[in-house]
Structure formats: structure tokens, C-alpha cells
Design a protein around this motif. Structure first.
Motif: not given
Length: 578
Positions: A370-379, A538-550, A555-559
């Protein structure tokens, strides 16, 4: 390139050259018989019956030569056309196969509209050039040299007239070619732009009509079309001036020759018979010389377009794909994924899209990005199946650096369902079998049920044989996405990447798809790129991107507890839902 394409048609080329020689020989031979006929007519020592006999025999010879020349011309046209067709077909296939080896970056470099023009318009120009080469361009110098030599042999005293005529015609041709050159160079670029405008307008017809932009699109198209028209008219005007100039030069040369021959005859009656017979042949040879120069000039100008097109096709064929695979040995990979200090920048971009990304995914895990538009998710997702190579760092699948894995192993391990659902014209089955060419009906049924596509496929009278229109326009956005997901999971990959590919589904359908994934694809590493956090909660792990950085992983609760960026995204979406 051309040498390789033409080399395997040596027999056809030999036939084309032989028939061309027959045609040229017949053309050069005819004037000599005309000289003999006129000489017989001017001969005062022969009786009328003797003249008729000789003229009849010469006439028969002329007819035979004409028939031989006609047969040679027909056969030459057939062989030249066949050479042009088969060589162009081979070049078109070579070019298409080459394009299939291109990476995304290579295609972006050329642009798809440009490649389409090269595969169509440029190929047509090359086909015309090949046809002209074996029908006219090679014949022209042979005809010119032959007619030049025979004209001087026929009337040696008038050699200088031929030289003057040739020099004048060459000067006019050279000036014309120089004036036309820039126009021919602009043709292909304008064709690229016109094709691009037409393609965008047709693809975006709904947007154009929705925003009432028909007039603006027509204005844009008219501007480029008018530019092309201007170049075509300029070439036409030059041609309109060339032909009369050539005619004037040749007629003046013929007039001068007649005047000079008449003075020769007046001064010496003894040579009257030979000179009168020779003047007709001389005139015909002059016309052949003029024709050769004119045709050479005109064809060379048209050939310049063909040479530009050859250069454009050579540019495609000479490209060294920016991505290559070190090995062809297939191996079985599991669904483990690892990014080690990965950065990536698109070609010509100054700033990197991804910066120093590191994480690992275990086989069978469901991971959200997940991340804002242009964060680099699709890339980031496109680096996993190696649609692009990272600028720095290492991407591993199954513990192997993907740059050292065979193409087939990588494609069998990973499926990606892109953000934009793209279907091809044909049938539903044909589209699904792009994921697995030998897929059985049971495999298609299983994949369609997981993707929740079976619910509308079963309602179609033709089922999997139902027609898919261009770009899948006869299906809704949600149906196209479900068909794309079906295509992605039909080969049961070890890694499945969903790039925001459920965005067009309603909440119920999306929930059914997620439940089916959990139930049927528990051993598959699933990466879900989503704008909505509800899709990955409900994913086992979620990666959060912001301006091209991880910036966070968990997990959801941890984040929610630890990541400010994630909390802001979650709070914003939750507020919208409330």
C-alpha cells in the motif's frame, strides 16, 4: 539486414536479372533495325520489290524482338514482385520477432505507435523499393550506358549533343532531388505523429465524446495532416516542373541533331542514305538516354524514402535488448521473494522511483503493498517478474537472482495481473490459454471459479468460446478484471501478483475472490497491490511505501500501532467509508 533477407532468394534474383537483360537488349536492339529500314527506303539502287522484301524481313525481326522484350518485361515484373513480397514478408516477421524480445524499457524507447508505423508504412516503402530495384533501378544504368554507346556509334559526329543533353538533365535532376530530399525525410515523422493521434483518438473515443473534444481532436489531426499535405504538394510541384524541363531539353537536342544531319546530307549526297537512316536510330537512342536519366532521377527520389525506411527497420533489428537472460536451463523455483537494497529509475528520469528497498517474503505468504499514488507500488511489483531490471540491488525469487534464472523458469513461476485489464480479440478460451496454452476445460473452470468469472461465463451461450471484441469492449470493467485474474492463475504459479486488479469489483465480488484465494491458493505466494487497505487487511504482511521508500512492514494491527504513514492512509479511507 537486407543482405540476409535477400540472400536466400538467389534463384529468383538471377531470374529477375536475366529477364531484365532480355528486356534491355530488346529495347536497345530495336533502333538498329529502324536504321536499316530507313536506309533501305533511301537506297535508290534497289528495286521496289527488293525494298519490300528487305523491309518485310526487318519488320518480322522487329516484331520478334518486341515479343521477346514483352515476354522479358512480363517475367521481370513477376519475379520482381515476388522478390519484393517474400523479402518484405521475411523482414516483417524478423521485425515482429525482434520486438517480442524487447523489454518494457525498449518499447518505451520507440513508442508503440512508432513501431506500428515501422511494421506497416515502412515495410510498404521497402516493398516498393525492392520492386523498383529489380524492375527499374538496375535497368536504368544498363539502358543509359547501352543507348549512350550505340548513339555515338550510330552518328559519331553528334556525340557532343548527347553529352550536353545528359549534363543538362543531370543538373535538373540533381537540383530537383536536392529540393525534394527534406520533404521525403519529413514524411515518416509526420506519419508517426498522424498514426499516434489517430490511435489515441480511437482508443479514447469514449473520453473524447464525453468531454465533447471532437473538434479539438479534428483540429490536432488536421494540423499534422496539412503538414503532410504541404510536403506532398511541394514534391508534386517539383515533379510538375521537372517533366516539362526534361521534355524541352530532349526536344532541343533532337532539333539540333536534325538540323546538323540535314547539313551533312546537303554537303555530301554520298552519305545521305546512311545519315538519313541513322537519324531515326539516333533520336530513339537519345529518347532512351533521356528516359533512363528521368527514371533514374525519379526512382532515386522515391528510393530515398525506401532507404529511410530500411534505416528505421535496421534501427529496430540492431537493438540489443536491454534485458537478457544468462541461462536457458530451466529449474523449479519456490515462492520465496527477496529484495536487497533495490533502487530503480525509469529511462530518462532524473529521480529514482524506488530507493533502497529491502524485504523478504516466505513461500505461500499473502503480502499487501500500500501507499499513496505515485509511491512506486506498481513499479516494485513489475521488478519481480523482471519486466524491468533494478538500477541497483538484487531481486531474488526462490533464492535465485532473477538475472541468472532462465526466462522460461521465471515465467512459469510468476504470474502478474496488471492494473489495466487487457484482453485480446478472439474468444474467452483464447485469452485464458495465453496463461497456459495447453489448458484443459477443467483447468479453465477451476481458475474461473477462483476468480469469480465462472458466474458470467456460464451464462453466455457459447461459454468459453464466446467472442471477445477489441480490447474486451463487450465486457464490463469488473468482468475484464476477473478474466485477467483467471488468466493469471490458470497455470497455478508459485507467485501471483495482483496489481490493483480488483479495483473494478464490488465489495461482495472482491470478498469472494479473496476467500477463494485463501482456500485454493494457500501454497501460492500472493502479492496484492491495493489502493484500499480493506483489500489487504488480512494479509500476512503489509509493505508500506512512501515516495519510493519502504517505510514500514508488518500486519495490519502492527502498522496501525506503529506506522504514522499507514495510520494516515487507514484513517482517511475509514473516514470515507463512514
Amino acid at each position: 539486414m537486407m543482405k540476409k533477407a535477400i540472400g536466400k532468394y538467389k534463384l529468383l534474383i538471377t531470374a529477375a536479372l536475366l529477364t531484365m537483360l532480355i528486356q534491355v537488349g530488346a529495347t536497345l536492339w530495336q533502333p538498329s533495325y529502324m536504321k536499316s529500314i530507313l536506309s533501305v527506303m533511301a537506297n535508290t539502287t534497289l528495286s521496289t520489290s527488293g525494298k519490300i522484301d528487305k523491309i518485310s524481313s526487318y519488320g518480322v525481326a522487329l516484331i520478334v524482338i518486341a515479343v521477346v522484350g514483352l515476354v522479358g518485361s512480363v517475367l521481370n515484373t513477376i519475379t520482381a514482385a515476388k522478390i519484393a513480397q517474400v523479402v518484405t514478408a521475411d523482414l516483417r516477421e524478423m521485425t515482429f520477432r525482434k520486438i517480442q524480445t524487447f523489454s518494457y524499457a525498449d518499447i518505451e524507447k520507440f513508442k508503440s505507435a512508432n513501431l506500428v508505423v515501422r511494421m506497416t508504412n515502412d515495410m510498404n516503402q521497402i516493398q516498393m523499393l525492392l520492386m523498383m530495384t529489380f524492375q527499374i533501378l538496375i535497368r536504368v544504368p544498363l539502358l543509359f550506358v547501352g543507348a549512350f554507346i550505340l548513339s555515338i556509334i550510330t552518328l559519331p559526329q553528334l556525340w557532343w549533343i548527347i553529352i550536353v543533353m545528359v549534363i543538362l538533365i543531370i543538373i535538373v535532376t540533381g537540383l530537383s532531388m536536392r529540393a525534394m530530399g527534406p520533404h521525403f525525410g519529413a514524411f515518416q515523422k509526420l506519419m508517426d505523429r498522424i498514426n499516434s493521434i489517430a490511435r489515441d483518438n480511437l482508443r479514447g473515443a469514449r473520453v473524447v465524446k464525453s468531454f465533447v473534444q471532437e473538434a479539438n481532436q479534428a483540429k490536432k489531426f488536421d494540423h499534422e495532416s496539412d503538414d503532410l499535405l504541404g510536403h506532398n504538394l511541394a514534391v508534386g510541384y517539383i515533379f510538375a516542373a521537372m517533366i516539362p524541363l526534361f521534355t524541352i531539353i530532349s526536344q532541343l537536342a533532337i532539333f539540333a541533331a536534325i538540323i546538323l544531319v540535314s547539313t551533312f546530307v546537303t554537303k555530301s549526297a554520298s552519305v545521305a542514305q546512311d545519315q538519313l537512316g541513322g537519324i531515326m536510330s539516333f533520336m530513339q537512342y537519345m529518347m532512351q538516354i533521356m528516359f533512363a536519366i528521368i527514371m533514374g532521377g525519379m526512382m532515386s527520389m522515391f528510393a530515398s524514402r525506401g532507404l529511410v525506411s530500411i534505416g528505421r527497420i535496421r534501427e529496430v533489428l540492431n537493438v540489443k535488448p536491454s534485458m537478457h537472460f544468462d541461462t536457458t536451463e530451466d529449474e523449479t523455483l519456490n515462492g520465496a521473494i527477496e529484495f536487497d537494497q533495490v533502487s530503480f529509475a525509469y529511462p530518462n528520469d532524473e529521480q529514482p522511483t524506488l530507493k533502497d528497498i529491502s524485504f523478504s517474503i516466505d513461500p505461500g505468504q499473502m503480502v499487501g503493498i500500500v501507499g499513496a499514488t505515485g509511491a512506486g507500488k506498481s513499479t516494485l511489483a513489475q521488478l519481480i517478474p523482471r519486466l524491468f531490471d533494478p538500477t541497483s540491488g538484487t531481486v531474488k525469487v526462490g533464492g535465485k537472482d532473477i538475472r541468472h534464472v532462465s526466462k522460461n523458469s521465471l515465467k512459469q513461476t510468476i504470474s502478474i495481473v496488471l492494473q489495466k485489464a487487457i484482453l485480446f480479440s478472439g474468444t474467452i478460451a483464447g485469452n485464458l490459454k495465453q496463461g497456459k496454452p495447453d489448458a484443459s476445460s477443467q483447468e479453465m473452470d477451476r481458475a474461473a471459479k477462483i476468480a469469480q468469472a465462472a458466474e458470467f461465463i456460464d451464462r453466455l451461450p457459447e461459454g468459453y468460446n464466446a467472442e471477445v471484441e477489441e480490447r474486451g469492449n463487450n465486457f464490463s470493467g469488473g468482468q475484464k478484471q476477473r478474466l485477467s485474474i483467471t488468466r493469471g492463475i490458470i497455470k497455478q504459479p508459485k507467485v501471483l501478483i495482483l496489481d490493483d486488479s480488483t479495483s473494478a469489483l464490488d465489495a461482495r465480488s472482491e470478498k469472494l475472490v479473496q476467500d477463494a484465494f485463501n482456500r485454493e491458493l494457500s501454497d501460492t505466494t500472493t502479492i496484492i497491490i491495493a489502493q484500499k487497505i480493506s483489500s489487504v487487511v488480512h494479509a500476512d504482511k503489509i509493505l508500506v511505501l512512501d515516495e519510493g521508500r519502504l517505510v514500514a512492514t508488518g500486519t495490519h494491527k502492527e502498522l496501525v500501532a506503529d506506522s504514522e504513514v499507514y495510520r494516515q492512509i487507514y484513517a482517511t479511507q475509514k473516514a470515507k467509508e463512514d
